[in-house]
Design a protein around this motif. Structure first.
Motif, short mmCIF file in Angstrom:
data_model
loop_
_atom_site.label_atom_id
_atom_site.label_comp_id
_atom_site.label_asym_id
_atom_site.label_seq_id
_atom_site.Cartn_x
_atom_site.Cartn_y
_atom_site.Cartn_z
N LEU A 28 0.85 -1.18 0.00
CA LEU A 28 0.00 0.00 0.00
C LEU A 28 0.89 1.24 0.00
O LEU A 28 1.78 1.38 0.83
N LYS A 29 0.65 2.16 -0.96
CA LYS A 29 1.45 3.38 -1.04
C LYS A 29 0.77 4.48 -0.24
O LYS A 29 -0.35 4.87 -0.53
N VAL A 30 1.48 4.95 0.79
CA VAL A 30 0.93 5.94 1.70
C VAL A 30 1.81 7.19 1.70
O VAL A 30 3.03 7.10 1.79
N VAL A 31 1.17 8.36 1.60
CA VAL A 31 1.87 9.63 1.70
C VAL A 31 1.29 10.39 2.89
O VAL A 31 0.08 10.41 3.10
N VAL A 48 4.87 -3.37 5.95
CA VAL A 48 3.89 -3.83 4.95
C VAL A 48 3.34 -2.68 4.11
O VAL A 48 2.52 -2.89 3.22
N ILE A 49 3.79 -1.44 4.39
CA ILE A 49 3.38 -0.30 3.57
C ILE A 49 4.60 0.36 2.96
O ILE A 49 5.72 0.19 3.42
N GLU A 50 4.35 1.13 1.91
CA GLU A 50 5.39 1.96 1.29
C GLU A 50 5.05 3.40 1.65
O GLU A 50 4.08 3.95 1.14
N LEU A 51 5.85 4.01 2.53
CA LEU A 51 5.50 5.29 3.13
C LEU A 51 6.45 6.40 2.71
O LEU A 51 7.66 6.23 2.71
N GLU A 52 5.86 7.56 2.38
CA GLU A 52 6.64 8.76 2.08
C GLU A 52 6.03 9.93 2.82
O GLU A 52 4.83 10.19 2.72
N GLY A 53 6.87 10.64 3.58
CA GLY A 53 6.42 11.85 4.26
C GLY A 53 6.87 13.08 3.49
O GLY A 53 8.01 13.15 3.03
N LEU A 54 5.99 14.06 3.34
CA LEU A 54 6.33 15.26 2.58
C LEU A 54 7.23 16.20 3.37
O LEU A 54 8.16 16.79 2.83
N MET A 55 6.97 16.35 4.66
CA MET A 55 7.67 17.34 5.46
C MET A 55 8.74 16.67 6.32
O MET A 55 8.53 15.58 6.84
N GLY A 56 9.85 17.36 6.49
CA GLY A 56 10.94 16.83 7.30
C GLY A 56 11.10 17.60 8.59
O GLY A 56 10.28 18.45 8.94
N LYS A 151 -9.08 -0.82 5.91
CA LYS A 151 -10.07 -0.68 4.83
C LYS A 151 -9.43 -0.85 3.46
O LYS A 151 -10.04 -1.42 2.55
N LEU A 152 -8.21 -0.36 3.32
CA LEU A 152 -7.54 -0.38 2.03
C LEU A 152 -6.66 -1.61 1.82
O LEU A 152 -6.26 -1.90 0.70
N ASP A 153 -6.35 -2.30 2.90
CA ASP A 153 -5.41 -3.42 2.81
C ASP A 153 -5.79 -4.49 3.84
O ASP A 153 -5.10 -4.70 4.83
N GLN A 154 -6.89 -5.18 3.56
CA GLN A 154 -7.41 -6.16 4.51
C GLN A 154 -6.48 -7.37 4.67
O GLN A 154 -6.53 -8.05 5.70
N SER A 158 -4.13 -8.18 10.39
CA SER A 158 -3.54 -8.68 11.64
C SER A 158 -2.27 -7.91 12.00
O SER A 158 -2.00 -7.66 13.18
N VAL A 159 -1.51 -7.50 10.99
CA VAL A 159 -0.29 -6.71 11.23
C VAL A 159 -0.65 -5.35 11.79
O VAL A 159 -0.06 -4.89 12.79
N TYR A 160 -1.61 -4.68 11.16
CA TYR A 160 -2.01 -3.35 11.60
C TYR A 160 -2.55 -3.39 13.03
O TYR A 160 -2.23 -2.53 13.86
#
Length: 304
Positions: A28-31, A48-56, A151-154, A158-160
């Motif tokens: 799941l791609k999450v920003v 289990v997700i691919e995460l990118e944060g905009l602000m540092g 909801k997006l990655d059923q 169990s991990v979530y």
């Protein structure tokens, strides 16, 4: 500014229509926008997700403008988590355009009962957006984010849920630790003077009187009257220390200190607090829990 925003929206529409081909990761791609939200989503999503944060670190979300690269990241995300309550004021129109394009955007503040929030006339939302300084709110938001991810990655439910349980326990332990530390500070010394009013939820939670030089938003700078008002307040209340913030230029608080000294009263700069952004990645302060521990230790040590 409107011209720049228009260009970014054109880029957004183009990116949504013609996304570059990438090798799918299956994740799941999450920003996310702010560092606090990025840290929270990382705690729940883990590997289990691919995460990118905009602000540092050190980035002020009140003033943040989306770059072309940000718009591309947003357009390629499966879901976008942001604070809401007009914290990311300059991104509001971008998020609205995202919704029109069918992109899933989630304001974490939607987890909260608005009637419990601190009101504000300075934001379009009419609420103080610095909700991460209320630990009970952050617990509610943790569960809210967990449900949204499921909801997006059923497949990874169990991990979530397991990560949620672990993190909620960490937050509970944090509350106990902070209570113990703050209780060493007499109630009459619990007056917190900072660069801007980011700490009102903290103040309400731990019985501090909070006074900010710039008000709730850093979009407008403090004026001479603000400095004079706060100088009088510091002298009248014999306040020992005032605090700079990592995401606000320190010159504002240094100017306040000089104004107090010009009145033959001494006040120290008690240290740097993390308000609208976490510390550098890889440090203790680069996490929500580490940031909170640092802030409370800094405040208590300076005001004793």
């Amino acid at each position: 500014m409107k011209k720049t925003l228009f260009i970014l929206l054109i880029i957004l529409i183009s990116a949504c229509k013609q996304q570059p081909k990438e090798q799918p990761s299956g994740k799941l791609k999450v920003v996310t926008t702010t560092t606090m939200i990025t840290d929270l989503v990382q705690e729940i999503g883990g590997d289990v997700i691919e995460l990118e944060g905009l602000m540092g670190s050190g980035i002020d979300p009140h003033l943040y403008k989306a770059s072309q690269g940000d718009v591309r990241k947003l357009s390629q995300a499966d879901v976008i988590f942001y604070n809401g309550l007009h914290l990311e004021g300059k991104l509001v129109e971008v998020f609205e355009k995202m919704n029109q394009q069918g992109k899933r955007t989630v304001a974490v503040s939607d987890a909260l009962d608005k009637s419990t929030l601190i009101g504000s006339d300075y934001f379009a939302s009419s609420y103080d957006p610095h909700i991460w300084f209320n630990l009970e709110y952050w617990e509610q938001i943790t569960s809210f984010v967990t449900k949204e991810l499921i909801k997006l990655d059923q497949n990874n439910e169990s991990v979530y849920k397991a990560n949620e349980e672990i993190y909620l326990k960490k937050l509970s332990n944090l509350k106990e630790e902070l209570d113990k530390n703050i209780n060493t500070l007499p109630s009459e010394q619990r007056i917190l003077v900072t660069a801007h009013d980011a700490f009102n939820y903290f103040g309400r939670s731990f019985n501090f009187e909070v006074v900010g030089l710039q008000g709730l938003s850093t979009a407008t700078e403090a004026g001479v009257k603000d400095v004079q008002r706060l100088t009088d307040f510091i002298i009248e209340n014999n306040i020992r220390a005032i605090f700079i913030e990592s995401s606000v230029p320190r010159r504002t608080v240094e100017a306040l200190q000089k104004a107090v000294q010009a009145r033959n009263h001494e006040v120290n700069i008690g240290g740097e607090l993390f308000s609208d952004a976490l510390g550098s990645a890889g440090t203790a302060e680069g996490t929500y829990i580490g940031m909170y521990k640092h802030n409370v230790a800094t405040i208590v040590n300076a005001l004793k």
